[in-house]
Scaffold this motif. Structure first.
Motif, PDB file in Angstrom:
ATOM      1  N   UNK A 184       0.854  -1.184   0.000  1.00 20.10           N
ATOM      2  CA  UNK A 184       0.000   0.000   0.000  1.00 20.10           C
ATOM      3  C   UNK A 184       0.893   1.238   0.000  1.00 20.10           C
ATOM      4  N   UNK A 185       0.404   2.384  -0.466  1.00 16.34           N
ATOM      5  CA  UNK A 185       1.057   3.645  -0.114  1.00 16.34           C
ATOM      6  C   UNK A 185       1.092   3.788   1.414  1.00 16.34           C
ATOM      7  N   UNK A 186       2.143   4.406   1.933  1.00 20.13           N
ATOM      8  CA  UNK A 186       2.316   4.449   3.390  1.00 20.13           C
ATOM      9  C   UNK A 186       1.136   5.107   4.095  1.00 20.13           C
ATOM     10  N   UNK A 187       0.636   6.199   3.528  1.00 23.80           N
ATOM     11  CA  UNK A 187      -0.487   6.888   4.164  1.00 23.80           C
ATOM     12  C   UNK A 187      -1.697   5.973   4.263  1.00 23.80           C
ATOM     13  N   UNK A 188      -2.032   5.294   3.171  1.00 21.02           N
ATOM     14  CA  UNK A 188      -3.179   4.385   3.183  1.00 21.02           C
ATOM     15  C   UNK A 188      -2.980   3.253   4.188  1.00 21.02           C
ATOM     16  N   UNK A 189      -1.763   2.734   4.257  1.00 18.92           N
ATOM     17  CA  UNK A 189      -1.490   1.661   5.213  1.00 18.92           C
ATOM     18  C   UNK A 189      -1.695   2.153   6.644  1.00 18.92           C
ATOM     19  N   UNK A 190      -1.294   3.386   6.912  1.00 20.51           N
ATOM     20  CA  UNK A 190      -1.482   3.943   8.255  1.00 20.51           C
ATOM     21  C   UNK A 190      -2.961   4.203   8.552  1.00 20.51           C
ATOM     22  N   UNK A 191      -3.737   4.621   7.549  1.00 24.97           N
ATOM     23  CA  UNK A 191      -5.181   4.750   7.750  1.00 24.97           C
ATOM     24  C   UNK A 191      -5.777   3.394   8.100  1.00 24.97           C
ATOM     25  N   UNK A 192      -5.398   2.363   7.351  1.00 25.56           N
ATOM     26  CA  UNK A 192      -5.916   1.019   7.607  1.00 25.56           C
ATOM     27  C   UNK A 192      -5.570   0.549   9.012  1.00 25.56           C
ATOM     28  N   UNK A 193      -4.330   0.756   9.413  1.00 18.85           N
ATOM     29  CA  UNK A 193      -3.910   0.328  10.746  1.00 18.85           C
ATOM     30  C   UNK A 193      -4.642   1.114  11.824  1.00 18.85           C
ATOM     31  N   UNK A 194      -4.797   2.410  11.626  1.00 21.42           N
ATOM     32  CA  UNK A 194      -5.432   3.262  12.630  1.00 21.42           C
ATOM     33  C   UNK A 194      -6.931   3.015  12.727  1.00 21.42           C
ATOM     34  N   UNK A 195      -7.554   2.598  11.625  1.00 23.79           N
ATOM     35  CA  UNK A 195      -8.991   2.301  11.634  1.00 23.79           C
ATOM     36  C   UNK A 195      -9.340   1.168  12.602  1.00 23.79           C
ATOM     37  N   UNK A 196      -8.371   0.332  12.907  1.00 25.05           N
ATOM     38  CA  UNK A 196      -8.652  -0.809  13.782  1.00 25.05           C
ATOM     39  C   UNK A 196      -9.031  -0.375  15.194  1.00 25.05           C
TER      40      UNK A 196
END
Length: 253
Positions: A184-196
Motif C-alpha cells: 500500500x502507499x504508506x499513508x493508506x497503510x497507516x489509515x488502515x492500521x489506525x482504523x482498527x
C-alpha cells in the motif's frame, strides 16, 4: 408467572442484542473509495493503489459505512469492463442521491503540484474537485481524504465549516510507498492500521499522522511528507458524535 418472566427476559435480551448490532452513526452516508492510478513513477503497473482501495473499502464498511451507499472502484484501464473517471463521479453522485446524511470521498493516487492523477489521462485539480463536491454533497457533513504526493494543494480550496479534509502530504511534499514492491502507499497503510482502534475521524487523523511520521523517520525518508488535516467549525462539534462501530462489533472483524 415464571414462564412469563422468562419470556420477557428472552425478549429483552433479543431486543437489546438487535439494538446493539443495528444502527451505525454513518447510516445514510454516501461514500466513495477510488484508486485513481495503477502505475509507479516509471509507468509500470503496480498493485498498491488497488490493494488500498480494496482494503480501505472493507475497513470503512466494518467501521459503519453502508456497502449499499458506497462505490469502490479502480480507474485502471487494463481490466475487463474498466471504470472511467467521470463514471466514478457519476456513481458517487447517484449514491449521494440515495444517502443524504453525509459524504466520505477517498482517493488514492499519484499527485503533482497541479492535482491528482485521475484515470489514464485526466488530472483532478482543486478547481475541478471543489464544484464537484459542492454539487454532490452540498452542505451535508463531508470527509475528504486524498492520498497522493502534493495533495495538500487541495486543503485551502476545500475548507468549509461542514468539511474535514485529510491529505497524505503538504502542498510542497511527496508522500511515500508507491514502489513496485509496496503493498500500500504508506499513508493508506497507516489509515488502515489506525482504523482498527480509532473511535472517530479526529482520532483517525491523529493516529494516521503519527504512524506516517514514525515510518518515515524509521526508514530515513526525507523530507517528511507531513500529512495535513483541516476540520471546519461545524465538523469540530459533530465528528466526536460520529463514532465508528466498536472493534468488537465490526462485521467480519
Amino acid at each position: 408467572m415464571f414462564r412469563f418472566i422468562a419470556a420477557l427476559s428472552v425478549l429483552g435480551l433479543t431486543v437489546l442484542g438487535c439494538a446493539a448490532h443495528a444502527q451505525s452513526r454513518f447510516d445514510g452516508w454516501a461514500s466513495a473509495v477510488i484508486a485513481a492510478d495503477w502505475r509507479d513513477s516509471d509507468g509500470r503497473p503496480i498493485a498498491a493503489f488497488d490493494n488500498a482501495q480494496r482494503d480501505l473499502t472493507t475497513g470503512f464498511q466494518r467501521a459503519g459505512f453502508d456497502p449499499d451507499a458506497m462505490i469502490s472502484v479502480s480507474l485502471r484501464p487494463d481490466v475487463p469492463n474498466p471504470v472511467e473517471a467521470e463514471d466514478s463521479l457519476r456513481r458517487f453522485a447517484e449514491a449521494a442521491q440515495r444517502a443524504r446524511r453525509g459524504c466520505l470521498f477517498y482517493v488514492t493516487s499519484h499527485g503533482s503540484p497541479e492535482g491528482l492523477v485521475f484515470g489514464p489521462e485526466a488530472t483532478l485539480e482543486p478547481e475541478r474537485l471543489i464544484p464537484v463536491l459542492r454539487r454532490i454533497c452540498g452542505d451535508r457533513p463531508t470527509v475528504v481524504v486524498l492520498s497522493a504526493c502534493f495533495s495538500g494543494i487541495f486543503v485551502d480550496g476545500l475548507k468549509a465549516p461542514n468539511r474535514m479534509v485529510m491529505t497524505a502530504a503538504r502542498r510542497d511534499r511527496s508522500s511515500f510507498g508507491c514502489a513496485a514492491d509496496a503493498t500500500y502507499p504508506y499513508f493508506d497503510e497507516c489509515v488502515l492500521e489506525s482504523l482498527k482502534t480509532a473511535p472517530d475521524f479526529i482520532a483517525l487523523s491523529r493516529a494516521t499522522t503519527g504512524c506516517v511520521a514514525a515510518r518515515e523517520q524509521a526508514e530515513g525518508l526525507t523530507p517528511a511528507s507531513e500529512p495535513q488535516t483541516a476540520i471546519g467549525a461545524t465538523m469540530q462539534l459533530l465528528l466526536p458524535t460520529l463514532r465508528f462501530r466498536p472493534s468488537g462489533d465490526r462485521i467480519g472483524s
